[in-house]
Design a protein around this motif. Structure first.
Motif, PDB file in Angstrom:
ATOM      1  N   GLU A   3     -58.786  80.234  11.939  1.00 17.92           N
ATOM      2  CA  GLU A   3     -57.887  79.114  11.673  1.00 17.92           C
ATOM      3  C   GLU A   3     -56.709  79.165  12.636  1.00 17.92           C
ATOM      4  O   GLU A   3     -56.065  80.212  12.780  1.00 17.92           O
ATOM      5  CB  GLU A   3     -57.362  79.169  10.237  1.00 17.92           C
ATOM      6  N   ASN A  26     -54.393  72.411  15.529  1.00 14.22           N
ATOM      7  CA  ASN A  26     -54.962  72.830  14.251  1.00 14.22           C
ATOM      8  C   ASN A  26     -56.484  72.852  14.386  1.00 14.22           C
ATOM      9  O   ASN A  26     -57.090  71.879  14.850  1.00 14.22           O
ATOM     10  CB  ASN A  26     -54.569  71.862  13.128  1.00 14.22           C
ATOM     11  N   LYS A  28     -60.115  74.743  12.416  1.00 18.00           N
ATOM     12  CA  LYS A  28     -60.721  75.631  11.422  1.00 18.00           C
ATOM     13  C   LYS A  28     -62.198  75.784  11.762  1.00 18.00           C
ATOM     14  O   LYS A  28     -62.938  74.807  11.826  1.00 18.00           O
ATOM     15  CB  LYS A  28     -60.557  75.071  10.009  1.00 18.00           C
ATOM     16  N   TYR A  57     -48.176  85.748  22.904  1.00 19.35           N
ATOM     17  CA  TYR A  57     -47.853  85.310  21.557  1.00 19.35           C
ATOM     18  C   TYR A  57     -47.505  83.830  21.586  1.00 19.35           C
ATOM     19  O   TYR A  57     -46.853  83.358  22.521  1.00 19.35           O
ATOM     20  CB  TYR A  57     -46.671  86.103  20.984  1.00 19.35           C
ATOM     21  N   SER A  62     -49.627  79.778  13.513  1.00 16.14           N
ATOM     22  CA  SER A  62     -50.283  81.009  13.101  1.00 16.14           C
ATOM     23  C   SER A  62     -51.738  81.033  13.561  1.00 16.14           C
ATOM     24  O   SER A  62     -52.380  79.988  13.677  1.00 16.14           O
ATOM     25  CB  SER A  62     -50.249  81.146  11.568  1.00 16.14           C
ATOM     26  N   VAL A  63     -52.228  82.254  13.809  1.00 16.73           N
ATOM     27  CA  VAL A  63     -53.635  82.477  14.141  1.00 16.73           C
ATOM     28  C   VAL A  63     -54.207  83.384  13.063  1.00 16.73           C
ATOM     29  O   VAL A  63     -53.726  84.516  12.880  1.00 16.73           O
ATOM     30  CB  VAL A  63     -53.796  83.135  15.525  1.00 16.73           C
ATOM     31  N   LEU A  64     -55.218  82.892  12.342  1.00 14.46           N
ATOM     32  CA  LEU A  64     -55.842  83.663  11.277  1.00 14.46           C
ATOM     33  C   LEU A  64     -57.305  83.896  11.624  1.00 14.46           C
ATOM     34  O   LEU A  64     -58.002  82.966  12.062  1.00 14.46           O
ATOM     35  CB  LEU A  64     -55.755  82.934   9.934  1.00 14.46           C
ATOM     36  N   GLU A  68     -57.228  87.080   7.877  1.00 14.76           N
ATOM     37  CA  GLU A  68     -56.113  87.961   8.245  1.00 14.76           C
ATOM     38  C   GLU A  68     -55.237  87.281   9.297  1.00 14.76           C
ATOM     39  O   GLU A  68     -55.737  86.715  10.269  1.00 14.76           O
ATOM     40  CB  GLU A  68     -56.654  89.275   8.808  1.00 14.76           C
ATOM     41  N   ASP A  69     -53.924  87.343   9.099  1.00 16.81           N
ATOM     42  CA  ASP A  69     -52.984  86.778  10.066  1.00 16.81           C
ATOM     43  C   ASP A  69     -52.872  87.733  11.259  1.00 16.81           C
ATOM     44  O   ASP A  69     -52.372  88.851  11.131  1.00 16.81           O
ATOM     45  CB  ASP A  69     -51.611  86.589   9.417  1.00 16.81           C
ATOM     46  N   THR A  71     -51.455  86.713  14.267  1.00 21.02           N
ATOM     47  CA  THR A  71     -50.564  86.034  15.204  1.00 21.02           C
ATOM     48  C   THR A  71     -49.824  87.009  16.110  1.00 21.02           C
ATOM     49  O   THR A  71     -49.626  86.734  17.301  1.00 21.02           O
ATOM     50  CB  THR A  71     -49.545  85.158  14.440  1.00 21.02           C
ATOM     51  N   TYR A  72     -49.419  88.145  15.555  1.00 22.94           N
ATOM     52  CA  TYR A  72     -48.640  89.104  16.342  1.00 22.94           C
ATOM     53  C   TYR A  72     -49.364  90.443  16.512  1.00 22.94           C
ATOM     54  O   TYR A  72     -48.728  91.461  16.800  1.00 22.94           O
ATOM     55  CB  TYR A  72     -47.265  89.303  15.705  1.00 22.94           C
ATOM     56  N   ARG A  78     -56.998  93.215  19.075  1.00 25.00           N
ATOM     57  CA  ARG A  78     -57.878  92.072  18.793  1.00 25.00           C
ATOM     58  C   ARG A  78     -59.219  92.208  19.499  1.00 25.00           C
ATOM     59  O   ARG A  78     -60.238  91.689  19.034  1.00 25.00           O
ATOM     60  CB  ARG A  78     -57.216  90.760  19.238  1.00 25.00           C
TER      61      ARG A  78
END
Length: 269
Positions: A3, A26, A28, A57, A62-64, A68-69, A71-72, A78
């Motif tokens: 997401e 956005n 998904k 970054y 947000s990147v899920l 799980e988030d 983003t950072y 990753r």
């Protein structure tokens, strides 16, 4: 599975070179989705991939991944669960190391064998590498001690694909990974891609310049322009869509003609 929530990225903010590369994206992706992505140069396709991989970054959003988030989360963390292939066959491998050593690095990076030293790849794991290489049908299983730098572009890209999936990733990102190959080799690598993605049920995003492939591969097609996703089609609507229909959708959404010669020429390939 993936997401992106209102993701934005601006390069060189406050300067004459300021570039809004992603504009509140956005997206998904469900588990098992295979989406092709098309768009003009500078549309934000590779930038979106880099945002997912953590190359930088994001400024906002947000990147899920798998709930799980991330983003950072740093890029090298990753890489344990995100596979990424580039257009350049020279990227993603160490040319002076052998095929076996490259596969070992990819395997140890992504697998759960924490703390295992590079030299401790077992005989069973080496046999597993050989078996997977044989599935490429390129004779690489008999060249495992050869430096990767001696391989052709197609062989190297096939090896990179195998390295990215030797441990099944949560998501696989393909950034025009066949564009630098000759037509025959590109077709073979693309067939390998489809087989590996299908057999392992990998969630996949693939950037392509071929509009027909964008409609035929996977189950979903995205079109990007100026840092936005302007088209997202799937199901019956996608099944009935032609290349000309897609160009019309672009024109309706943006108010201008599609202007990427390389992509337009793919209509007659």
């Amino acid at each position: 599975m993936l997401e992106l929530l209102d993701v934005s990225k601006t390069f060189y903010p406050g300067t004459v070179n300021e570039k809004k590369a992603l504009n509140q994206i956005n997206l998904k992706m469900e588990s098992g989705d295979f989406a092709t992505i098309i768009g003009s140069n500078g549309a934000g396709k590779s930038t979106m991939f880099n945002a997912i991989c953590g190359t930088f970054y994001v400024d906002e959003g947000s990147v899920l991944l798998d709930g799980e988030d991330i983003t950072y989360v740093k890029e090298h963390h990753r890489s344990k669960y995100i596979g990424h292939l580039f257009q350049d066959p020279m990227k993603g491998t160490a040319p002076h190391m052998s095929i076996e050593e490259n596969l070992a690095l990819a395997y140890l990076r992504a697998s759960s064998v924490g703390g295992k030293f590079f030299g401790r790849i077992s005989k069973r794991e080496k046999e597993m590498f050989r078996e997977k290489l044989s599935l490429l049908d390129m004779g690489l299983e008999d060249r495992m001690k050869n430096p990767v730098g001696l391989l052709s572009g197609g062989q190297r890209q096939a090896l990179t694909l195998l390295m990215a999936t030797v441990v099944t990733p949560k998501i696989l990102l393909l950034d025009e990974h066949t564009a630098a190959l000759d037509p025959g080799t590109a077709k073979k690598v693309l067939e390998l891609t489809k087989r590996i993605v299908k057999e392992n049920k990998i969630t996949c995003l693939m950037i392509t310049h071929n509009m027909q492939s964008a409609l035929e591969l996977g189950n979903r097609t995205l079109m990007m322009d100026s840092g936005n996703i302007i088209l997202d089609v799937r199901g019956e609507e996608r099944d009935k869509m032609t290349v000309d229909d897609m160009l019309d959708k672009f024109r309706e959404g943006i108010g201008k003609q599609f202007d990427n010669d390389r992509i337009l020429l793919s209509k007659v390939e």
